[in-house]
Design a protein around this motif. Structure first.
Motif, PDB file in Angstrom:
ATOM      1  N   ASP A  97      -0.906  -3.368  17.730  1.00  0.00           N
ATOM      2  CA  ASP A  97      -2.350  -3.231  17.490  1.00  0.00           C
ATOM      3  C   ASP A  97      -2.637  -2.941  16.021  1.00  0.00           C
ATOM      4  N   ARG A  98      -1.793  -2.108  15.417  1.00  0.00           N
ATOM      5  CA  ARG A  98      -2.011  -1.752  14.009  1.00  0.00           C
ATOM      6  C   ARG A  98      -1.812  -2.955  13.095  1.00  0.00           C
ATOM      7  N   THR A 116      -2.576  -7.873  -0.172  1.00  0.00           N
ATOM      8  CA  THR A 116      -1.997  -6.580   0.219  1.00  0.00           C
ATOM      9  C   THR A 116      -1.050  -6.729   1.392  1.00  0.00           C
ATOM     10  N   TYR A 117       0.100  -6.060   1.289  1.00  0.00           N
ATOM     11  CA  TYR A 117       1.012  -5.888   2.420  1.00  0.00           C
ATOM     12  C   TYR A 117       0.792  -4.501   3.021  1.00  0.00           C
ATOM     13  N   GLY A 118       0.735  -4.444   4.340  1.00  0.00           N
ATOM     14  CA  GLY A 118       0.642  -3.161   5.010  1.00  0.00           C
ATOM     15  C   GLY A 118       1.987  -2.449   5.073  1.00  0.00           C
ATOM     16  N   TRP A 119       1.944  -1.199   5.508  1.00  0.00           N
ATOM     17  CA  TRP A 119       3.120  -0.305   5.547  1.00  0.00           C
ATOM     18  C   TRP A 119       3.309   0.178   6.986  1.00  0.00           C
ATOM     19  N   MET A 120       4.527   0.199   7.458  1.00  0.00           N
ATOM     20  CA  MET A 120       4.799   0.600   8.833  1.00  0.00           C
ATOM     21  C   MET A 120       4.448   2.068   9.046  1.00  0.00           C
ATOM     22  N   ASP A 121       3.694   2.337  10.102  1.00  0.00           N
ATOM     23  CA  ASP A 121       3.226   3.689  10.423  1.00  0.00           C
ATOM     24  C   ASP A 121       4.096   4.270  11.539  1.00  0.00           C
ATOM     25  N   TRP A 122       4.902   5.292  11.194  1.00  0.00           N
ATOM     26  CA  TRP A 122       5.770   5.952  12.176  1.00  0.00           C
ATOM     27  C   TRP A 122       5.205   7.299  12.609  1.00  0.00           C
ATOM     28  N   SER A 123       3.978   7.617  12.242  1.00  0.00           N
ATOM     29  CA  SER A 123       3.463   8.977  12.401  1.00  0.00           C
ATOM     30  C   SER A 123       3.449   9.461  13.845  1.00  0.00           C
ATOM     31  N   ASP A 124       3.237   8.549  14.788  1.00  0.00           N
ATOM     32  CA  ASP A 124       3.193   8.960  16.195  1.00  0.00           C
ATOM     33  C   ASP A 124       4.311   8.292  16.986  1.00  0.00           C
ATOM     34  N   THR A 148       0.796  -1.222   0.000  1.00  0.00           N
ATOM     35  CA  THR A 148       0.000   0.000   0.000  1.00  0.00           C
ATOM     36  C   THR A 148       0.831   1.277   0.000  1.00  0.00           C
ATOM     37  N   MET A 149       1.940   1.298   0.751  1.00  0.00           N
ATOM     38  CA  MET A 149       2.692   2.527   1.011  1.00  0.00           C
ATOM     39  C   MET A 149       1.799   3.600   1.625  1.00  0.00           C
ATOM     40  N   ARG A 150       0.726   3.187   2.258  1.00  0.00           N
ATOM     41  CA  ARG A 150      -0.188   4.086   2.963  1.00  0.00           C
ATOM     42  C   ARG A 150      -0.391   3.555   4.373  1.00  0.00           C
ATOM     43  N   THR A 151      -0.858   4.429   5.268  1.00  0.00           N
ATOM     44  CA  THR A 151      -1.106   4.028   6.646  1.00  0.00           C
ATOM     45  C   THR A 151      -2.492   4.486   7.073  1.00  0.00           C
ATOM     46  N   GLY A 152      -2.918   3.995   8.222  1.00  0.00           N
ATOM     47  CA  GLY A 152      -4.193   4.422   8.775  1.00  0.00           C
ATOM     48  C   GLY A 152      -5.363   4.089   7.883  1.00  0.00           C
ATOM     49  N   GLU A 153      -6.365   4.999   7.853  1.00  0.00           N
ATOM     50  CA  GLU A 153      -7.577   4.778   7.072  1.00  0.00           C
ATOM     51  C   GLU A 153      -7.286   4.668   5.576  1.00  0.00           C
ATOM     52  N   GLU A 159      -6.626  -8.241  10.270  1.00  0.00           N
ATOM     53  CA  GLU A 159      -8.075  -8.456  10.376  1.00  0.00           C
ATOM     54  C   GLU A 159      -8.808  -7.873   9.170  1.00  0.00           C
ATOM     55  N   HIS A 160      -8.217  -6.813   8.588  1.00  0.00           N
ATOM     56  CA  HIS A 160      -8.827  -6.154   7.438  1.00  0.00           C
ATOM     57  C   HIS A 160      -8.441  -6.826   6.120  1.00  0.00           C
ATOM     58  N   GLY A 161      -7.559  -7.821   6.174  1.00  0.00           N
ATOM     59  CA  GLY A 161      -7.214  -8.563   4.967  1.00  0.00           C
ATOM     60  C   GLY A 161      -5.771  -8.496   4.532  1.00  0.00           C
ATOM     61  N   ALA A 162      -4.935  -7.711   5.217  1.00  0.00           N
ATOM     62  CA  ALA A 162      -3.519  -7.650   4.848  1.00  0.00           C
ATOM     63  C   ALA A 162      -2.849  -8.996   5.106  1.00  0.00           C
ATOM     64  N   CYS A 163      -1.898  -9.340   4.266  1.00  0.00           N
ATOM     65  CA  CYS A 163      -1.222 -10.638   4.388  1.00  0.00           C
ATOM     66  C   CYS A 163       0.234 -10.487   4.815  1.00  0.00           C
ATOM     67  N   GLY A 164       0.637  -9.290   5.236  1.00  0.00           N
ATOM     68  CA  GLY A 164       2.010  -9.059   5.677  1.00  0.00           C
ATOM     69  C   GLY A 164       2.237  -7.585   5.950  1.00  0.00           C
ATOM     70  N   LEU A 165       3.444  -7.261   6.391  1.00  0.00           N
ATOM     71  CA  LEU A 165       3.820  -5.881   6.709  1.00  0.00           C
ATOM     72  C   LEU A 165       5.214  -5.614   6.178  1.00  0.00           C
ATOM     73  N   LYS A 166       5.402  -4.435   5.591  1.00  0.00           N
ATOM     74  CA  LYS A 166       6.710  -4.071   5.062  1.00  0.00           C
ATOM     75  C   LYS A 166       7.361  -2.989   5.909  1.00  0.00           C
TER      76      LYS A 166
END
Length: 292
Positions: A64-65, A44-52, A20-25, A71-78
């Motif tokens: 938690d993220r 879809t792979y999720g993207w690490m969120d460093w915003s906070d 995605t290269m996106r975070t959050g909503e 739970e929303h369907g992502a199959c991994g994290l980058k």
């Protein structure tokens, strides 16, 4: 999605893994957009969120993220190359790739049975000055923001930090993007795979390096056929995919490699003419084990 599906159908691609290269909503909306278009064709792979990052409970939130993404369907994290180079904790210290505060994140990935993908370095040339001695001068002149030259850690130091994570989390599945970010030295990648059964590598955007050492690269693919994943890291395009197929499947000599507009260097590549049983694993079977 409709444009990507048309290209996939023309090239015989069963499924694409989108990062995605996106975070959050925004990330959740991208997952929904592609899943609704064709649930059996997109992962879809999720993207690490460093915003906070400076929040007191940041490292708990990363866990938690990840859970929410899965739970929303992502199959991994980058995890990307800002880790180890620009991300700093609330005390102002550069966050290392092997920082122990990330341990719960990797443990959660093991619990959820989803891979963590690392892309924390780039080709050797990206760590050198952007001048007429750099073999990727055109690429780096077009994208100077990609350069690691002058970074706090050298490439080998960044890789060493990452490599310490693999054995520490032996129950977590990892993917080393771009041939574990060191395709220039396949003996190093071989030792890394031998030492860490939980590690896979993908070949995205590294035909330029693999294809100019075809004998060594072919031996690497034959030996690690169960650990290598096909990837492109380029905008879906029919000719781009066909160049990948030509590289992996044919004996063709000295042809153009798949790349972005500025290319990666002034050379061409050679085909690996891999056996069908190896191609089946690299193209499909290895990925299915990770996608579930």
């Amino acid at each position: 999605p409709s444009n990507v599906l048309r290209i996939m159908d023309e090239c015989g691609l069963e499924r694409v893994v989108n990062i995605t290269m996106r975070t959050g909503e925004a990330a959740l909306k991208i997952i929904d957009k592609f899943h609704k278009a064709a649930p059996d064709r997109f992962s879809t792979y999720g993207w690490m969120d460093w915003s906070d990052l400076h929040a007191p409970d940041f490292f708990r939130r990363t866990v938690d993220r990840l859970e929410e993404l899965v739970e929303h369907g992502a199959c991994g994290l980058k995890l990307w190359k800002d880790l180890g180079t620009t991300i700093r904790d609330k005390e102002g210290n550069l966050l290392r790739i092997d920082d122990e505060r990330l341990v719960p994140l990797f443990d959660k990935a093991a619990e959820l049975n989803v891979p963590i993908m690392f892309h924390i370095a780039d080709p050797d040339a990206f760590f050198l000055p952007i001048d007429n001695q750099n073999e990727r001068y055109e690429e780096l002149a077009a994208h100077p923001e990609w350069s690691f030259h002058g970074s706090h850690f050298s490439k080998l130091e960044l890789l060493a930090q990452r490599d310490r994570v693999f054995p520490r989390h032996s129950k977590t599945t990892f993917v080393g993007a771009h041939v574990a970010e060191h395709p220039e030295d396949l003996s190093y990648v071989s030792l890394l795979l031998d030492a860490n059964p939980n590690l896979h590598v993908d070949i995205s955007a590294r035909c330029a390096e693999l294809g100019r050492q075809p004998y060594t690269a072919r031996e690497f693919f034959l030996k690690y056929a169960d650990r290598i994943l096909f990837g492109s890291d380029l905008i879906p395009d029919v000719n781009m995919y066909r160049l990948y197929f030509r590289f992996l499947e044919t004996r063709d000599e000295y042809f153009e490699y798949p790349s972005h507009a500025s290319r990666q260097g002034r050379w061409n590549i050679y085909g690996l003419f891999l056996p069908d049983e190896v191609l089946r694993r690299v193209y499909r079977e290895n990925a299915l084990r990770l996608l579930h």
